[in-house]
Every structure is written in structure tokens, then in C-alpha cells.
Write a protein that holds these residues in place. Structure first.
Motif, PDB file in Angstrom:
ATOM      1  N   LEU A  88       1.391  -0.570  -5.224  1.00 36.32           N
ATOM      2  CA  LEU A  88       0.785  -1.589  -6.075  1.00 36.32           C
ATOM      3  C   LEU A  88      -0.695  -1.799  -5.761  1.00 36.32           C
ATOM      4  N   ALA A  89      -1.064  -1.818  -4.492  1.00 32.09           N
ATOM      5  CA  ALA A  89      -2.446  -2.148  -4.113  1.00 32.09           C
ATOM      6  C   ALA A  89      -3.478  -1.246  -4.789  1.00 32.09           C
ATOM      7  N   PRO A  90      -3.310   0.084  -4.801  1.00 34.65           N
ATOM      8  CA  PRO A  90      -4.311   0.932  -5.471  1.00 34.65           C
ATOM      9  C   PRO A  90      -4.383   0.694  -6.979  1.00 34.65           C
TER      10      PRO A  90
ATOM     11  N   SER B 256       0.804  -1.227   0.000  1.00 35.59           N
ATOM     12  CA  SER B 256       0.000   0.000   0.000  1.00 35.59           C
ATOM     13  C   SER B 256       0.835   1.275   0.000  1.00 35.59           C
ATOM     14  N   THR B 257       2.145   1.133  -0.061  1.00 30.83           N
ATOM     15  CA  THR B 257       3.016   2.318  -0.136  1.00 30.83           C
ATOM     16  C   THR B 257       3.915   2.213  -1.364  1.00 30.83           C
ATOM     17  N   ALA B 258       4.275   3.354  -1.909  1.00 29.62           N
ATOM     18  CA  ALA B 258       5.134   3.381  -3.095  1.00 29.62           C
ATOM     19  C   ALA B 258       6.560   2.987  -2.721  1.00 29.62           C
TER      20      ALA B 258
ATOM     21  N   GLU C  39       2.498  -4.925 -14.056  1.00 31.28           N
ATOM     22  CA  GLU C  39       3.381  -4.367 -15.071  1.00 31.28           C
ATOM     23  C   GLU C  39       3.316  -2.831 -15.059  1.00 31.28           C
ATOM     24  N   ARG C  40       2.122  -2.280 -14.908  1.00 29.72           N
ATOM     25  CA  ARG C  40       1.993  -0.821 -14.841  1.00 29.72           C
ATOM     26  C   ARG C  40       2.724  -0.280 -13.608  1.00 29.72           C
TER      27      ARG C  40
ATOM     28  N   ALA D  34       5.811   2.501 -13.506  1.00 31.85           N
ATOM     29  CA  ALA D  34       5.257   3.821 -13.156  1.00 31.85           C
ATOM     30  C   ALA D  34       6.379   4.793 -12.815  1.00 31.85           C
ATOM     31  N   ASP D  35       6.242   6.029 -13.272  1.00 26.78           N
ATOM     32  CA  ASP D  35       7.238   7.065 -13.003  1.00 26.78           C
ATOM     33  C   ASP D  35       6.502   8.364 -12.677  1.00 26.78           C
TER      34      ASP D  35
END
Length: 233
Positions: free
Chosen positions: A189-191, A108-110, A178-179, A183-184
Motif C-alpha cells: 500500500l505505501a508505494p 510496505s510489503t504486499a 481502493e487501487r 490490485a492483481d
């Protein structure tokens, strides 16, 4: 999640220790691969980082590639078990969605940008693609089996329906992962998975007209009746 699964299944202290060792090896394998590069990691390195012997490593995994992919494989298996644990009164889709989000709630965190760059490099290796495809297959088959169990004698228990739903959910998780990897800036990941599941439902509603299920059932019934009647003339 996996520890709870083992305990609920009746696993004792020995089973919990085995699970902890497997998780330690999987975590060490991924961390070393990210830090050093996949080609610079040996089985002996992974075993030492997990504080076990190479012989113990070989009791759990056949290669470093299996060890690096272990966390993904275990998470894939956890989705089916999480679905089995959902309340019986939930609708099928609410239960499937809840099970997936339960398993991925830990993400749940980046992640740190350098960490995700390392994971992206490791997981894109040709040597690991087969292992990750194996994890996806495990998720799909386990989900399909539990969907069939959960729906009992309802039409959704049909093998094709269960496999199709499980396959769609698995594909959505793969696409979301994969997204997330690319991501940049990095995102949690969870959201992303939650949004992907929401898009799956919306997309199906857009593609399938409201009366499609009724029409398909009528067509199938008409075909059965024609076959039963045999050739005319």
C-alpha cells in the motif's frame, strides 16, 4: 505510531494499556471477519480472541462494525498527529507528504492474495461503508486543523485552503487504498500512496497555470474594491 502519540501526550501506563486493548480488539475483529465472513462474527468472538470480556469490548466499541474499522480510524487520526510532529522548517507540502508516508510506512510489503481478498470482501460490506467514511472525515478534519496551526498567519491558514488541501490528500489516500485493494497481483500500500501523492502534485501543476494564483488574488482585490465603492450612478 499510536503508542508513541499517547506517550508523547503524557499518557501513563493505564492509557497505554487502554490503547493496546483497543488495538487488540480491532485486530481481532478484522482477522475474524476475514476468516469467517462478517455475518459470522459476534462481539463475544472478538472479545474472546482479544482475551477480554464482552463488557470490556462494549467499553471501547458500540458494535462489531466499529471494531473492524478501528484500525482504519486510528490510522486516519494518526496522520494529523504525524503532521504536527514534522520539523517546523519543512515546507507545508513536504510536511504533509512526510506525515502521510510516515503513517503508512508499515504497509510496505504486499499482502498475501487470500488475505487481501478477504479484506476486500469485508470492507465492501454496506454495513462498514459508513464507518470507513467516518475515518476519512476524521483524517480530513484533523489534517485541516493541523495545516491551519502549522501555517499560522500565512494565506494557507485560510479555512478554505486548509480544508481543500486536506480534502485532496484524503481523497488521494482513499483512491490509492481502493487501487491497492483490487490490485492483481497484490501490491504494497505505501508505494501506491506515494505515487498517488506525486500524481496529485503533477495534476495540480497541469490544471493550474503558473499565474493562476496571482490572477485570482487580483480578481478578489478588484471585487473588494468595487464592493467598497458601492453602486455607481
Amino acid at each position: 505510531m499510536l503508542a508513541a502519540m499517547t506517550e508523547k501526550a503524557g499518557g501513563g501506563l493505564r492509557e497505554r494499556k487502554k490503547l493496546a486493548t483497543r488495538q487488540a480488539l480491532g485486530t481481532a475483529a478484522m482477522q475474524l471477519a476475514v476468516e469467517r465472513g462478517l455475518e459470522n462474527v459476534l462481539v463475544e468472538d472478538i472479545a474472546a480472541a482479544a482475551d477480554v470480556s464482552p463488557r470490556t469490548f462494549n467499553n471501547y466499541f458500540a458494535s462489531k462494525y466499529e471494531a473492524i474499522s478501528a484500525l482504519a480510524l486510528d490510522r486516519a487520526a494518526a496522520v494529523g498527529e504525524a503532521l504536527r510532529e514534522r520539523p517546523a522548517g519543512e515546507s507545508l507540502w513536504a510536511a504533509v507528504r512526510g506525515a502521510v508516508l510516515d503513517v503508512y510506512a508499515v504497509a510496505s510489503t504486499a499482502p498475501d492474495a487470500r488475505l487481501i481478498a478477504g479484506i476486500r470482501l469485508v470492507t465492501s460490506s454496506p454495513e462498514l461503508r459508513g464507518e470507513y467514511l467516518k475515518a476519512l472525515a476524521v483524517m480530513q478534519y484533523d489534517l485541516a486543523g493541523v495545516i491551519t496551526e502549522r501555517t499560522g498567519g500565512s494565506p494557507a491558514a485560510d479555512t478554505f485552503t486548509a480544508r481543500a488541501l486536506a480534502g485532496a490528500v484524503t481523497a488521494v489516500i482513499q483512491a490509492a487504498t481502493e487501487r491497492w485493494l483490487f490490485a492483481d497481483p497484490p501490491v504494497a500500500l505505501a508505494p501506491v500512496i506515494e505515487e498517488a501523492l506525486r500524481e496529485l502534485v503533477a495534476g495540480l501543476r497541469d490544471v493550474l497555470p503558473p499565474d493562476s494564483a496571482r490572477s485570482d488574488r487580483a480578481d478578489a482585490q478588484r471585487e473588494i474594491q468595487e464592493q467598497a465603492a458601492g453602486p455607481s450612478g
